[in-house]
Design a protein around this motif. Structure first.
Motif, PDB file in Angstrom:
ATOM      1  N   UNK A 247       6.658   6.191  10.657  1.00 23.27           N
ATOM      2  CA  UNK A 247       5.960   6.982  11.668  1.00 23.27           C
ATOM      3  C   UNK A 247       4.556   7.396  11.205  1.00 23.27           C
ATOM      4  N   UNK A 248       4.397   7.600   9.906  1.00 25.83           N
ATOM      5  CA  UNK A 248       3.102   8.045   9.383  1.00 25.83           C
ATOM      6  C   UNK A 248       2.010   7.003   9.577  1.00 25.83           C
ATOM      7  N   UNK A 249       2.395   5.760   9.787  1.00 18.96           N
ATOM      8  CA  UNK A 249       1.433   4.691  10.064  1.00 18.96           C
ATOM      9  C   UNK A 249       1.454   4.333  11.547  1.00 18.96           C
TER      10      UNK A 249
ATOM     11  N   UNK B 257       0.850  -1.187   0.000  1.00 15.60           N
ATOM     12  CA  UNK B 257       0.000   0.000   0.000  1.00 15.60           C
ATOM     13  C   UNK B 257       0.885   1.235   0.000  1.00 15.60           C
ATOM     14  N   UNK B 258       0.549   2.191  -0.853  1.00 17.65           N
ATOM     15  CA  UNK B 258       1.293   3.437  -0.919  1.00 17.65           C
ATOM     16  C   UNK B 258       0.352   4.615  -1.040  1.00 17.65           C
ATOM     17  N   UNK B 259       0.815   5.762  -0.613  1.00 17.82           N
ATOM     18  CA  UNK B 259       0.021   6.983  -0.731  1.00 17.82           C
ATOM     19  C   UNK B 259      -0.850   7.231   0.480  1.00 17.82           C
ATOM     20  N   UNK B 260      -1.969   7.886   0.244  1.00 17.26           N
ATOM     21  CA  UNK B 260      -2.859   8.311   1.321  1.00 17.26           C
ATOM     22  C   UNK B 260      -3.998   7.322   1.507  1.00 17.26           C
ATOM     23  N   UNK B 261      -4.190   6.895   2.757  1.00 18.43           N
ATOM     24  CA  UNK B 261      -5.306   6.013   3.086  1.00 18.43           C
ATOM     25  C   UNK B 261      -6.285   6.837   3.913  1.00 18.43           C
TER      26      UNK B 261
ATOM     27  N   UNK C 175      -0.635   4.104  17.193  1.00 20.98           N
ATOM     28  CA  UNK C 175      -0.287   4.280  18.599  1.00 20.98           C
ATOM     29  C   UNK C 175      -1.239   5.230  19.307  1.00 20.98           C
ATOM     30  N   UNK C 176      -1.510   6.367  18.691  1.00 18.90           N
ATOM     31  CA  UNK C 176      -2.410   7.360  19.294  1.00 18.90           C
ATOM     32  C   UNK C 176      -3.791   6.758  19.531  1.00 18.90           C
ATOM     33  N   UNK C 177      -4.242   5.942  18.586  1.00 24.74           N
ATOM     34  CA  UNK C 177      -5.567   5.329  18.704  1.00 24.74           C
ATOM     35  C   UNK C 177      -5.555   4.106  19.633  1.00 24.74           C
ATOM     36  N   UNK C 178      -4.379   3.734  20.132  1.00 27.00           N
ATOM     37  CA  UNK C 178      -4.286   2.590  21.034  1.00 27.00           C
ATOM     38  C   UNK C 178      -4.446   1.255  20.325  1.00 27.00           C
TER      39      UNK C 178
ATOM     40  N   UNK D  14       2.908   4.179   2.771  1.00 23.69           N
ATOM     41  CA  UNK D  14       1.770   5.033   3.127  1.00 23.69           C
ATOM     42  C   UNK D  14       2.289   6.384   3.601  1.00 23.69           C
ATOM     43  N   UNK D  15       1.771   7.450   3.003  1.00 22.60           N
ATOM     44  CA  UNK D  15       2.187   8.800   3.378  1.00 22.60           C
ATOM     45  C   UNK D  15       1.208   9.454   4.350  1.00 22.60           C
ATOM     46  N   UNK D  16      -0.008   8.916   4.440  1.00 20.39           N
ATOM     47  CA  UNK D  16      -1.014   9.446   5.363  1.00 20.39           C
ATOM     48  C   UNK D  16      -1.981   8.326   5.710  1.00 20.39           C
ATOM     49  N   UNK D  17      -2.255   8.153   7.003  1.00 23.47           N
ATOM     50  CA  UNK D  17      -3.217   7.167   7.467  1.00 23.47           C
ATOM     51  C   UNK D  17      -4.259   7.890   8.307  1.00 23.47           C
ATOM     52  N   UNK D  18      -5.433   8.112   7.720  1.00 23.05           N
ATOM     53  CA  UNK D  18      -6.518   8.803   8.407  1.00 23.05           C
ATOM     54  C   UNK D  18      -7.369   7.846   9.216  1.00 23.05           C
ATOM     55  N   UNK D  19      -8.384   8.405   9.863  1.00 21.50           N
ATOM     56  CA  UNK D  19      -9.263   7.582  10.703  1.00 21.50           C
ATOM     57  C   UNK D  19     -10.005   6.532   9.886  1.00 21.50           C
ATOM     58  N   UNK D  20     -10.339   6.844   8.647  1.00 19.81           N
ATOM     59  CA  UNK D  20     -10.999   5.845   7.794  1.00 19.81           C
ATOM     60  C   UNK D  20     -10.045   4.689   7.496  1.00 19.81           C
ATOM     61  N   UNK D  21      -8.776   4.994   7.328  1.00 20.32           N
ATOM     62  CA  UNK D  21      -7.779   3.953   7.126  1.00 20.32           C
ATOM     63  C   UNK D  21      -7.619   3.082   8.365  1.00 20.32           C
ATOM     64  N   UNK D  22      -7.631   3.707   9.528  1.00 15.87           N
ATOM     65  CA  UNK D  22      -7.572   2.949  10.778  1.00 15.87           C
ATOM     66  C   UNK D  22      -8.781   2.033  10.894  1.00 15.87           C
ATOM     67  N   UNK D  23      -9.949   2.554  10.543  1.00 16.29           N
ATOM     68  CA  UNK D  23     -11.180   1.757  10.605  1.00 16.29           C
ATOM     69  C   UNK D  23     -11.097   0.551   9.674  1.00 16.29           C
TER      70      UNK D  23
END
Length: 135
Positions: free
Chosen positions: A107-109, A40-44, A114-117, A75-84
């Motif tokens: 770190x971007x992933x 996976x690459x880019x923004x999720x 980590x923040x979301x536990x 992955x350059x960005x992992x948003x909340x939808x990506x976490x979900x």
């Protein structure tokens, strides 16, 4: 005035689809019977995470699937939808009896996880090769 409307750009929905396709890359390969690596690459994010979900769920449904490794260092960005989506595919893998592992040092992933536990929920390895070991 009418001429200006005719020469306007594509509708926003068409542009949005193109942008989403440009923001994520998802490719997969087989690493032996029942073993898949999904790179996976880019923004999720909200626009791109459905594509990731679809690819992983397709591999989970494959006959004889045993292991899926998500390679996330691109992955350059992992948003909340990506976490979900990661949580969703983890649960689907568990229900299907398929092992899901993440290969990532970025770190971007790792920071959003980590923040979301969520780090304790995943089997995280430094490299795809290490994630493929011990199966």
């Amino acid at each position: 005035m009418q001429h200006a409307q005719e020469s306007s750009a594509e509708p926003p929905s068409a542009r949005r689809g193109t942008e989403a396709d440009d923001q994520i890359t998802v490719s997969s390969r087989t690493e032996g019977p029942g073993r898949f690596v999904v790179e996976v690459g880019g923004e999720v994010d909200m626009l791109t995470s459905p594509r990731l979900r679809a690819v992983v769920l397709e591999h989970l449904a494959a006959e004889g699937a045993e292991l899926i490794v998500l390679a996330l260092d691109g992955v350059s960005f992992l948003g909340t939808s990506g976490l979900a989506v990661l949580i969703e595919v983890r649960e689907a893998a568990h229900a299907a009896g398929v092992e899901l592992r993440l290969a990532c040092t970025g770190r971007r992933v790792l920071r959003p996880l980590s923040i979301a536990g969520l780090v304790p929920l995943f089997d995280i390895h430094d490299t795809v090769e290490k994630a493929l070991e011990d199966t």
